[in-house]
Scaffold this active site. Structure first.
Site, mmCIF file in Angstrom:
data_model
loop_
_atom_site.group_PDB
_atom_site.id
_atom_site.type_symbol
_atom_site.label_atom_id
_atom_site.label_comp_id
_atom_site.label_asym_id
_atom_site.label_seq_id
_atom_site.Cartn_x
_atom_site.Cartn_y
_atom_site.Cartn_z
ATOM 1 N N PHE A 246 5.358 48.145 60.864
ATOM 2 C CA PHE A 246 6.296 49.263 60.791
ATOM 3 C C PHE A 246 7.395 49.053 59.752
ATOM 4 C CE2 PHE A 246 8.959 46.531 63.446
ATOM 5 C CZ PHE A 246 10.237 46.824 62.972
ATOM 6 N N GLU B 43 11.206 34.672 66.311
ATOM 7 C CA GLU B 43 11.661 35.596 65.274
ATOM 8 C C GLU B 43 12.423 36.719 65.983
ATOM 9 O OE1 GLU B 43 8.534 38.026 63.477
ATOM 10 O OE2 GLU B 43 9.576 37.949 61.559
ATOM 11 N N SER C 130 2.947 40.794 63.029
ATOM 12 C CA SER C 130 3.486 39.630 63.748
ATOM 13 C C SER C 130 2.417 38.537 63.853
ATOM 14 C CB SER C 130 3.951 40.063 65.135
ATOM 15 O OG SER C 130 2.875 40.644 65.825
ATOM 16 N N CYS D 90 10.477 40.615 56.893
ATOM 17 C CA CYS D 90 9.851 39.306 57.113
ATOM 18 C C CYS D 90 10.491 38.243 56.227
ATOM 19 C CB CYS D 90 8.360 39.376 56.848
ATOM 20 S SG CYS D 90 8.025 39.731 55.145
ATOM 21 N N GLU E 245 1.744 52.730 63.913
ATOM 22 C CA GLU E 245 1.829 53.995 64.662
ATOM 23 C C GLU E 245 3.284 54.372 64.953
ATOM 24 O OE1 GLU E 245 0.830 51.050 65.534
ATOM 25 O OE2 GLU E 245 0.669 50.742 67.703
ATOM 26 N N ARG E 246 4.225 53.454 64.602
ATOM 27 C CA ARG E 246 5.620 53.738 64.935
ATOM 28 C C ARG E 246 6.331 54.564 63.858
ATOM 29 N NH1 ARG E 246 7.581 48.026 67.172
ATOM 30 N NH2 ARG E 246 5.673 47.217 66.311
ATOM 31 N N LYS F 15 -5.013 51.426 58.268
ATOM 32 C CA LYS F 15 -4.502 51.733 59.616
ATOM 33 C C LYS F 15 -3.021 51.347 59.609
ATOM 34 C CE LYS F 15 -3.343 50.524 63.268
ATOM 35 N NZ LYS F 15 -1.954 50.789 63.743
#
Ligand code: NAD
Length: 496
Positions: free
Chosen positions: A148, A382, A225, A280, A175-176, A172
């Protein structure tokens, strides 16, 4: 309410499928729905990509590059709209979204040079009248699965180069915050890309697993993640696919006693709190060498944090926005609570930020925590929020040992005026991307991006030269055109 669907074979559509809420993180309200693709929908996207491959792979490389030139221009023309879509669903401020988009566009610029990048290698007269060459052929259908936090940039790390190399693609996205990713991919049609070469399926684990299991998918690029990265890598490779899976991070900055502390503070403010720490490469731990450096750092950081403004994405005067979901907001606050309970000192507390007019938003204010130790839960995980933790050490070696012992090894930085110390640090630190007085050492598009240890599963980094290798397969051809004067007899010895 709008439902964000898929892009399959050049057609935008939303099937009669499961859906999930998409939030505006600043208001805390549901703003859209996103379709969650069924197995059949994903298989249709793979079939479209498979059908488009033979013609696309044989399209002259210059024509493939020309699509990328037009795509870059379209992204620049539509930049404001893209940044607005990112802000509405991710929550990051427009100026930050513009930076993300620009870094994504740089990857398209690199892909525009694909003719040069695919030139291969040639050797003449490797034997009597024999020539040999290596060429780099596309793999076929390639899949990308993205997180995301960079809905524009991270997908652009993947598909421009994959497509320029002659592959076809199924993406893909997260979805957020799916809207900007889908909108950007839609511009490829306008740029002249044939239908079916680029496909987008929105969805969840079901869509991902379908991509991982389908034999037609040759390779998978993943960013997200670490737990999911490991799952993707293990499953994709067990199914015979090439895979690169980039995972989470805990990025430390060593602040040496000789560092220009004012400069280090300025750099740390942006690198720790920009994009609410949802990067990240965010610097989330400052390792201060010596108590004097630590005290000065804490004092100046606290002063520098006072004027920081957290708020809604379209207000350019804000420094950073809300975090992605209510659940994530609670997780970040939970880490601050746990650090305090374990004995650390919360110097600047962002747990209850006052954001006028946006009381239901998923906001966390900038937070500074001193006296953190490596045994704390908040250190080991994290956090992915606007939280900077400070660890005090006596020597640089002690600080480096801490960094080298951490399970992640994405990015790191040293603030110093000492060239010898900086060189020793960059030589010996077990981290993939190193900054020397550069807080976010995100490589430019013609280098490659990746971490060490559990920040990357696979052998090749993302984008840059490694992406050309990842999205192609080497073939070596040895050729002789027999001439009547050189006809050879039968030989059973190994050719030499
Ligand atoms: P995430 O792992 O939750 O999701 C990433 C993708 O995996 C999404 O498309 C999601 O739909 C899918 N996914 C989620 N759960 C899944 C499951 N159980 N099975 C299969 N697929 C699943 O990551 P996120 O929260 O979207 O992104 C933040 C994370 O990404 C952070 O850890 C951050 O460090 C990392 N990240 C890493 C890099 C890097 O380059 N190393 C870059 C950006 C983000």
């Amino acid at each position: 309410m709008t439902t964000i669907g898929h892009l399959i074979n050049g057609v935008n559509r939303s099937d009669n499928e499961r859906t999930q809420d998409v939030y505006n993180p600043a208001t805390g309200e549901v703003s859209k729905q996103v379709a969650l693709a069924s197995k059949e929908t994903v298989e249709e996207a793979i079939a479209a990509a498979q059908a488009a491959f033979p013609e696309w792979r044989n399209t002259p490389v210059g024509k493939r590059a020309a699509v990328m030139f037009r795509f870059k221009a379209l992204l620049e023309q539509n930049a404001d709209k893209i940044c607005e879509l990112i802000g509405d669903e991710h929550g990051k401020i427009c100026h930050d979204a513009a930076g993300e988009l620009q870094r994504g566009i740089e990857n398209i610029e690199y892909a525009c040079g694909v003719g040069e990048l695919l030139k291969g290698e040639h050797s003449k007269n490797v034997g009597p009248m024999i020539d040999a060459w290596s060429e780099f052929q596309p793999l076929g259908v390639v899949a990308g699965i993205t997180p995301f936090n960079f809905p524009a940039m991270v997908p652009l790390w993947m598909y421009p180069m994959a497509i320029a190399c002659g592959n076809t693609f199924v993406l893909k996205p997260s979805e957020r915050d799916p809207s900007s990713t889908l909108f950007i991919a839609g511009l490829l049609k306008e740029a002249g890309l044939p239908d079916g070469v680029m496909n987008v399926v929105n969805g969840d684990k079901l869509a991902v697993d379908t991509l991982l299991e389908d034999k037609r998918v040759q390779a998978v690029s993943f960013v997200g993640s670490t737990a999911i990265a490991e799952y993707i890598y293990t499953t994709a490779t067990a199914n015979g696919k090439r895979c690169q899976a980039l995972g989470g991070a805990k990025n430390h900055a060593i602040v040496m006693p000789d560092a220009d502390i004012d400069n280090a503070v300025n750099q740390l403010l942006g690198a720790a709190f920009g994009s609410s720490g949802e990067r990240c490469m965010a610097l989330s731990v400052a390792v201060a060498v010596g108590d004097q450096a630590a005290d000065e750092l804490i004092e100046k950081m606290a002063a520098g944090m006072k004027p920081l403004k957290v708020g809604e994405a379209s207000d350019e005067s804000n420094d950073f926005g809300a975090v992605i979901t209510r659940q994530h907001q609670e997780r970040v606050i939970g880490f601050i609570d746990s650090a305090e309970q374990e004995g650390a000192k919360v110097v600047v507390d962002g747990r209850n930020p006052d954001v006028k007019g946006y009381e239901n938003g998923f906001f966390v204010g900038a937070t500074l925590i001193d006296n953190v130790s490596t045994s704390m839960v908040s250190y080991q995980n994290e956090i992915f929020g606007p939280v900077l933790q400070v660890i005090r050490v006596k020597t640089m070696e002690e600080g480096m040992q801490i960094i080298n012992d951490h399970e992640y090894g994405n990015g790191t930085c040293i603030f110093t005026r000492d060239g010898e110390a900086a060189r020793y640090f960059s030589d010996n630190i077990k981290v993939g991307m190193v900054g020397i007085n550069v807080p976010l050492p995100v490589p430019v598009s013609y280098h490659s991006f990746g971490g060490w240890k559990r920040s990357l599963f696979g052998d090749l980094y993302a984008y840059g030269p490694d992406a050309v290798r990842f999205y192609t397969r080497r073939k070596t051809i040895t050729q002789r055109w027999p001439s009547s004067d050189l006809r050879e007899g039968v030989s059973f010895s190994f050719p030499s």
